[in-house]
Enzyme design. Structure first.
Site, PDB file in Angstrom:
ATOM      1  N   GLU A 213     -10.540 -53.191  49.067  1.00 51.47           N
ATOM      2  CA  GLU A 213      -9.224 -53.812  48.890  1.00 51.47           C
ATOM      3  C   GLU A 213      -8.104 -52.823  48.663  1.00 51.47           C
ATOM      4  O   GLU A 213      -6.945 -53.126  48.908  1.00 51.47           O
ATOM      5  CB  GLU A 213      -9.267 -54.810  47.722  1.00 51.47           C
ATOM      6  CG  GLU A 213     -10.105 -56.035  48.030  1.00 51.47           C
ATOM      7  CD  GLU A 213      -9.822 -57.169  47.053  1.00 51.47           C
ATOM      8  OE1 GLU A 213      -9.371 -56.876  45.941  1.00 51.47           O
ATOM      9  OE2 GLU A 213     -10.059 -58.321  47.424  1.00 51.47           O
TER      10      GLU A 213
ATOM     11  N   PRO B 147     -15.116 -73.359  33.576  1.00 49.36           N
ATOM     12  CA  PRO B 147     -15.101 -74.249  34.745  1.00 49.36           C
ATOM     13  C   PRO B 147     -13.648 -74.541  35.110  1.00 49.36           C
ATOM     14  O   PRO B 147     -12.818 -74.741  34.241  1.00 49.36           O
ATOM     15  CB  PRO B 147     -15.799 -75.513  34.234  1.00 49.36           C
ATOM     16  CG  PRO B 147     -16.556 -75.100  33.024  1.00 49.36           C
ATOM     17  CD  PRO B 147     -15.796 -73.954  32.427  1.00 49.36           C
TER      18      PRO B 147
ATOM     19  N   GLU C  78      -1.342 -56.357  50.355  1.00 50.29           N
ATOM     20  CA  GLU C  78      -0.726 -55.148  49.851  1.00 50.29           C
ATOM     21  C   GLU C  78      -1.457 -54.719  48.592  1.00 50.29           C
ATOM     22  O   GLU C  78      -2.046 -55.540  47.888  1.00 50.29           O
ATOM     23  CB  GLU C  78       0.742 -55.439  49.508  1.00 50.29           C
ATOM     24  CG  GLU C  78       1.610 -54.202  49.382  1.00 50.29           C
ATOM     25  CD  GLU C  78       2.820 -54.480  48.513  1.00 50.29           C
ATOM     26  OE1 GLU C  78       3.405 -55.569  48.660  1.00 50.29           O
ATOM     27  OE2 GLU C  78       3.143 -53.624  47.672  1.00 50.29           O
TER      28      GLU C  78
ATOM     29  N   GLU D 176     -15.600 -53.386  46.161  1.00 54.55           N
ATOM     30  CA  GLU D 176     -14.350 -54.131  46.285  1.00 54.55           C
ATOM     31  C   GLU D 176     -13.142 -53.223  46.094  1.00 54.55           C
ATOM     32  O   GLU D 176     -12.121 -53.377  46.764  1.00 54.55           O
ATOM     33  CB  GLU D 176     -14.307 -55.266  45.248  1.00 54.55           C
ATOM     34  CG  GLU D 176     -15.238 -56.425  45.551  1.00 54.55           C
ATOM     35  CD  GLU D 176     -14.772 -57.241  46.769  1.00 54.55           C
ATOM     36  OE1 GLU D 176     -13.593 -57.121  47.153  1.00 54.55           O
ATOM     37  OE2 GLU D 176     -15.599 -57.972  47.337  1.00 54.55           O
TER      38      GLU D 176
ATOM     39  N   GLY E 149     -10.768 -57.414  43.322  1.00 55.33           N
ATOM     40  CA  GLY E 149     -12.079 -57.950  42.965  1.00 55.33           C
ATOM     41  C   GLY E 149     -12.625 -58.798  44.093  1.00 55.33           C
ATOM     42  O   GLY E 149     -12.003 -58.924  45.149  1.00 55.33           O
TER      43      GLY E 149
END
Lengths: 259, 259
Positions: free
Chosen positions: B68, B86, B117, B64, B47
């Site tokens: 990734e 939060p 990885e 992403e 992400g």
DNA sequence: GAGACTTCCTGTCAGACTGACAAGAAGCTA
DNA sequence: TAGCTTCTTGTCAGTCTGACAGGAAGTCTC
């Protein structure tokens, strides 16, 4: 997630609320009339931006609900979806988190900040094509209603529409209103009684409206009811509104975000 | 929504991805090892942040995934939830939109940006208590897995785990892996055949692995299958991983028992 | 107080669905 | 060909569902 030295963009975060209730055996949704631009004068779901960086999203939802419609103590807000398409809001990149709530007879709303008016509207009316809803709120509303329908099948959600205690026929009215179908009272009676833990008898109290007094029940301990209540194939295919496109891409059917 | 003269706060928007696939008849999830702080070295879901103000959220998710883990062409990303508490990210107020995807044998991932990885891990291993997942990713993963289980009941999702064509017993393996139960092949056969539009015969092709060759099928036109596939009460109560608390870890205390 | 009327609740019955299991069909291997 | 595997078709009893009959227990009207 997670980049570090590069500067990630920031977006405005909003909440939008689909609050459903039952009034006179019809499903109603809370709408406000917008008192500010954009979409001034149009109907919209209640909602608004986070107040500050630290505010919890669910807390913001409750706050907006109180500020715009004077409603407090709305029981449980369930995450419904995220609506963040670029361009959905003329003020910039706004990502909105939608929540769904369902509650028994809620009081008349009172218009507050930014809302010229707040009121309950029959869902079928709100979704009819001659009512203009601000932003993409028509879609959010449709998603919320469909979610409620699905949840009624598997969860004990229906009891949330009722008061603390209720009769079986009151419960039946919830299903009929949300699903938009007629159900046989006798079969319904058998069905809900056989779902273990769904409802439990509440003392020997009775309430009457003309006929034989009914036994009172209250919500049972179970969240997920088994066997599930099953809508007929027809009811599933049609819904009760006009949507024909099956599933939507944006909603998140279950679970999710709030602590 | 909707304030105007006051300045609303802005938040960092991220996406997180729960990508599930089947390998060797076990359910696997795509995890990366973080190459940057925070949580450097820990396992995490793939992400990241929006690239810019204009990027669509789903587009960011696809990007992403490619950056990734080198995965392109992951079919359908379904919104799973919003995680915006939060404090969930030490870098500031980060609101993350989680997506779920499910696909047939995906290729081995290739680590890219920010990821030391990337690999497929058995879901039960990833959720076991001796694996540390970054941020609140353990919860997101649990939500995603439970979502997949529920979706298998009502939607034609299971076919998304298979290749374009498949045998009924391959489809059965999907249900068994995701639900974590054993099913009777003969009853399963009858069940999927009777759900109209769920699967359709694909020519007369056959594939064999030792016994009688099986007929090939492909996904039918229907999204919502009827009658639904129903997990047994036991399966619903237990899940298949180590959770013992019923199904509510992520279904959240919803309306029902909320007097 | 006697119907008439309303709603609630308990049953019944046929058909559909489910779980358990038997057995044949159609490949491969030895 | 015998033996093994897996796929596929059935069968059967029990359960669930939809349709409907009818009694129970109140209120209302006269």
């Amino acid at each position: 997630m997670d980049d570090d030295r590069w500067e990630a963009p920031r977006v405005l975060l909003a909440v939008d609320l689909v609050i459903l209730t039952l009034r006179g055996s019809r499903l109603h949704v809370l709408l406000i009339e917008r008192g500010v631009e954009p979409f001034r004068g149009a109907l919209a779901l209640p909602g608004g931006f986070l107040r500050d960086q630290e505010e919890d999203i669910v807390a913001a939802a409750h706050r907006e609900l109180f500020e715009e419609a004077g409603l407090a103590d709305v029981p449980h807000l369930e995450p419904l979806g995220v609506y963040g398409e670029p361009g959905r809001d003329p003020r910039g990149r706004v990502v909105s988190v939608a929540y769904l709530a369902i509650a028994p007879r809620l009081p008349e709303p009172v218009a507050g900040t930014d809302a010229a008016e707040a009121s309950w509207r029959p869902v079928e009316h709100a979704m009819s094509s001659n009512v203009e809803l601000a932003f993409d709120h028509r879609r959010i509303l449709a998603d919320g209603v469909e979610r409620a329908r699905v949840k009624l099948e598997h969860s004990a959600l229906a009891t949330a529409f009722c008061g603390e205690t209720f009769t079986i026929s009151e419960l039946q009215q919830v299903y009929e209103a949300v699903w938009g179908v007629r159900l046989d009272p006798r079969n319904f009676y058998r069905k809900v009684q056989s779902a273990r833990g769904f409802i439990v008898a509440a003392g020997s109290m009775r309430r009457t409206e003309g006929g034989r007094p009914a036994r009172m029940f209250k919500a049972g301990p179970v969240q997920a009811i088994y066997p599930p209540m099953v809508r007929s194939a027809q009811a599933v295919a049609e819904g009760s509104d006009g949507r024909k496109d099956g599933r939507t891409a944006q909603t998140m059917p279950e679970g999710g975000a709030n602590p």
